[in-house]
Design a protein around this motif. Sequence first.
Motif, PDB file in Angstrom:
ATOM      1  N   GLU A  24       0.837  -1.200   0.000  1.00 11.74           N
ATOM      2  CA  GLU A  24       0.000   0.000   0.000  1.00 11.74           C
ATOM      3  C   GLU A  24       0.868   1.244   0.000  1.00 11.74           C
ATOM      4  O   GLU A  24       0.502   2.254  -0.566  1.00 11.74           O
TER       5      GLU A  24
ATOM      6  N   LYS B 146      -3.807  -2.300  -8.793  1.00 10.49           N
ATOM      7  CA  LYS B 146      -5.013  -1.525  -8.528  1.00 10.49           C
ATOM      8  C   LYS B 146      -5.706  -1.104  -9.814  1.00 10.49           C
ATOM      9  O   LYS B 146      -6.936  -1.011  -9.857  1.00 10.49           O
TER      10      LYS B 146
ATOM     11  N   TYR C  73      -6.203  -8.718  -1.362  1.00  6.81           N
ATOM     12  CA  TYR C  73      -5.279  -7.669  -0.944  1.00  6.81           C
ATOM     13  C   TYR C  73      -4.421  -8.141   0.205  1.00  6.81           C
ATOM     14  O   TYR C  73      -4.739  -9.102   0.903  1.00  6.81           O
TER      15      TYR C  73
ATOM     16  N   GLU D 120      -3.567  -6.466   3.030  1.00  7.99           N
ATOM     17  CA  GLU D 120      -4.262  -6.340   4.298  1.00  7.99           C
ATOM     18  C   GLU D 120      -5.592  -7.026   4.102  1.00  7.99           C
ATOM     19  O   GLU D 120      -6.334  -6.707   3.198  1.00  7.99           O
ATOM     20  N   LEU D 121      -5.860  -7.954   4.933  1.00  5.30           N
ATOM     21  CA  LEU D 121      -7.052  -8.742   4.743  1.00  5.30           C
ATOM     22  C   LEU D 121      -8.281  -7.871   4.912  1.00  5.30           C
ATOM     23  O   LEU D 121      -8.325  -6.983   5.738  1.00  5.30           O
ATOM     24  N   SER D 122      -9.284  -8.175   4.121  1.00  6.18           N
ATOM     25  CA  SER D 122     -10.494  -7.363   4.165  1.00  6.18           C
ATOM     26  C   SER D 122     -11.633  -8.156   4.778  1.00  6.18           C
ATOM     27  O   SER D 122     -12.734  -8.151   4.282  1.00  6.18           O
TER      28      SER D 122
ATOM     29  N   ASN E   7     -18.216 -14.227   6.059  1.00  4.04           N
ATOM     30  CA  ASN E   7     -17.175 -13.458   5.401  1.00  4.04           C
ATOM     31  C   ASN E   7     -16.973 -13.852   3.945  1.00  4.04           C
ATOM     32  O   ASN E   7     -16.714 -12.998   3.105  1.00  4.04           O
TER      33      ASN E   7
ATOM     34  N   GLU F 122      -9.922 -15.431   2.916  1.00  4.79           N
ATOM     35  CA  GLU F 122      -9.859 -14.316   1.968  1.00  4.79           C
ATOM     36  C   GLU F 122      -9.839 -14.834   0.524  1.00  4.79           C
ATOM     37  O   GLU F 122     -10.494 -14.297  -0.366  1.00  4.79           O
TER      38      GLU F 122
ATOM     39  N   LYS G  54     -13.120 -16.160  -0.447  1.00  2.28           N
ATOM     40  CA  LYS G  54     -14.008 -15.033  -0.742  1.00  2.28           C
ATOM     41  C   LYS G  54     -13.803 -14.567  -2.187  1.00  2.28           C
ATOM     42  O   LYS G  54     -14.767 -14.353  -2.927  1.00  2.28           O
TER      43      LYS G  54
END
Lengths: 345, 500
Positions: A3, B52, B89, B91-93, B103, B154, B157
């Motif tokens: 990020e 992204k 991602y 950072e896990l969402s 989830n 994740e 998902k």
Amino acid sequence: MAELDAQSPAQEARAASVPVRVASFAGGRGGALLILVLLVAVFSVLSPNFATDRNLLNILRQVAVVGVLAVAQTLVIVTAGIDLSVAATAALSGCLMAVSYAHWGWPEPVAWVLGLASGLLVGAINGAVIRYLRVPDIIATLGAFSAVRGVALLVTEGLPVPTFAKVVEGRTLPESVNTVGAGSIGPLPLIAVVTGLVAVVGAFILARTKLGRAALAVGGNREAAHASGIDVGRTKFRVYALSGLLAALGGILLAGRLSSANALMGEGMELQSIAAVVVGGTNLFGGQGTISGTIIGVLIIGVLANGLSIMGIPEFWQRVSNGLIIVAVVALDQLRRRLTGERLR
Amino acid sequence: MPVALSQALVARGIEKRYPGVQALAGVDLEVDAREIHALLGENGAGKSTLMKIIAGAVVPDAGELLIEGHPVPFGSPEAARRAGIGIVYQELSLVPSLTVEENVLLGRWPGGMGLVDWSALQQEARRHLEVVGLHASPTVLVRALPMAERQLVEIAKALSLQPRVLLLDEPTSALSEPEARRLFDIIRELARSGVAVIYVSHRLAEVMEIADRVTVLRDGRVVARRRTAEVDEAELARLLVGREVQGPTGPGQGSHRALGPTVLRVSGLVVPPRLGPVDLELRAGEIVSVFGLVGSGRSELARALFGLEPIRQGTIEIDGRPATIASPTVAIERGLGYVAPDRRLGIVHQLSVAGNISLASLGRLGRGPVIDAGAETALARRYVAELDVRIDDPRRPAGELSGGNQQKVILGRWMCAGARILILDDATRGIDVGAKEEVFRLVRRLAEEGTAVLYGTSEIGEARAIGDRVVVMSAGRVAAIFDPTVSEEAIMTAAGGVRG
């Protein structure tokens, strides 16, 4: 990692754009100063009675007590804490000072010491409850907010001090307290000068002392502070004790300004102090803040209250505007963070 | 434009310019179906921007994107999803307070009229969880799962959207070696079933192992496209940083140092529930690698020595005198320093770089309660220069620094505090190759100056390269102590993991 990878060019990009620079300026101290100048300008145009020497000095007199409480509040908020009990503590300390002098007949210096010590004690209790009992700051001081008012009511039996039937030797408030509350140095109200001194001391503590640095570190990253050898519990304890002491001073100043003390005085000042801190650009989530910003925040709230009442707008509106300001400023600050890509905690 | 059917994803001429920075300068990327394609690059190389853009989160200035030959509009995550792009991602969402199955289908729970059809939810979620091989119950809260299993949730998902192309952003950064290995198996299985996988990583060994092809990005450009079968790690490292890397290539580079007396002696150390009893010795000027997988007790040992975990049993001697290390404050007084695996635990973002460097030395910065500002600035400037921290003004907030530079600031903090025993725990996790190299150099230099270093790591290559000895931990105990010339297999076997 990833990020950061993507944000760093974005941050640079955004840092360069004009609206973001404006947002970044407006969200911090600069924006507060701008708002203050605008408010003064607007009220000066709208009312001929606003920008008079007499009224401007009056504003200083009106904001002085909140100013002292807001300095205390700033020191607490940078640790990611909050002190809801500052106004109640101020009331208790002012009452104890007044009761012990006028009703109990204690000597003047002892009354001062009792008043200040009671505030220090309340702050220390807040700090100890947070440190040792692990009660969240907002709950600990919410408890004190109610309990301390209660003690003040008990001490005064709900009556204003001095009460004619209870005074000894025809005493009123100590002469020194009345002087600080009503006197002047040249054109300047003495009470505002005291607030100024408190602000200078507060700014010094925050920027230049080990306690101030520890407070910023604890508020910014508790784990990192702990792992750097900073005693988080002790830092919090000291900051709350200091907040209590300053609140006590505020209470004595308030008694002096009113020429009497009562258990309900200063109600709502805890919220005004928090509003002033936030308006002044201090991060409500800790880790960053300035006393100079807080003082600007205090002046904004004072000018707004004074200006509205001069324009003949009912005082009740001040409560409405105070509430709106605090929410609006935090919303603006969040917007600024989004635009500048600053990471939220 | 004719496109071979096997090409799952084609990105052409992707450009993204931020004022002052060309994040991407005409990048092409082609990924085949059934392929695992690694995207390699240092921080700022542009790989996350590219990810992204593909996922629809960022709009490029130029370029085109095709999924199985069909153009995909930019700037819409929804359109990207519909085109078959799934992303996991870094950072896990996930929502920790919801169950695993909730989830997996987060935001797309079956049912109508505001009600959830729980049995349909269960059925569908379980189908996806089976694919990733999650053994935990689908009805437990995500909060209760270890990182590795969260990662699987994740992925499940992402799979529930039936992607044709799956983007994975550093999926192993929080995993231990066996967990990573299991994840690799799952990724391979996915690729075999027809999904194209784009795998973003820093870890060269990992890329060599899992990927079929690799695209290397540097400064927003593609500098190389290779089949992994045709390159080696050294070449990838060179391509990555654009110069020869002198990092940890062979074992035992520091062994010529003269060692001083024993400065740290640990005996019978027990920290419930995971650690001990552990015995350990460390001499001045010595670097001891502590190799251990997640759960081996390596991190607990580091934390306990620094006063961050309560010690139940055992003794610690520092400089021959017993030490009761009840808090970091005591540890620091006795000359210890600690660098955590997550720099977010070490850096105070809002505080200046100078403030971060002096944070553990406040007691010595001026007498009484006041900080000697002149002394602080001078110290900060000295360490910023010495450590080559990339910032013009040490009064700027430390949060503006990159990860590698933040880790250097933390090392600077301990140099400033005069630490003679440094405990590092996975200190290079998640920082890029160049910054790693600098950290290694620094650690070696400190050891040469007499600092004793306990270097905890979960990377075998690092353990062998930097340590004068390699202590291997497993199940809370010291499983073996090796000379750094020992084989990786021996270390891995002692650590209880399986290699290759």
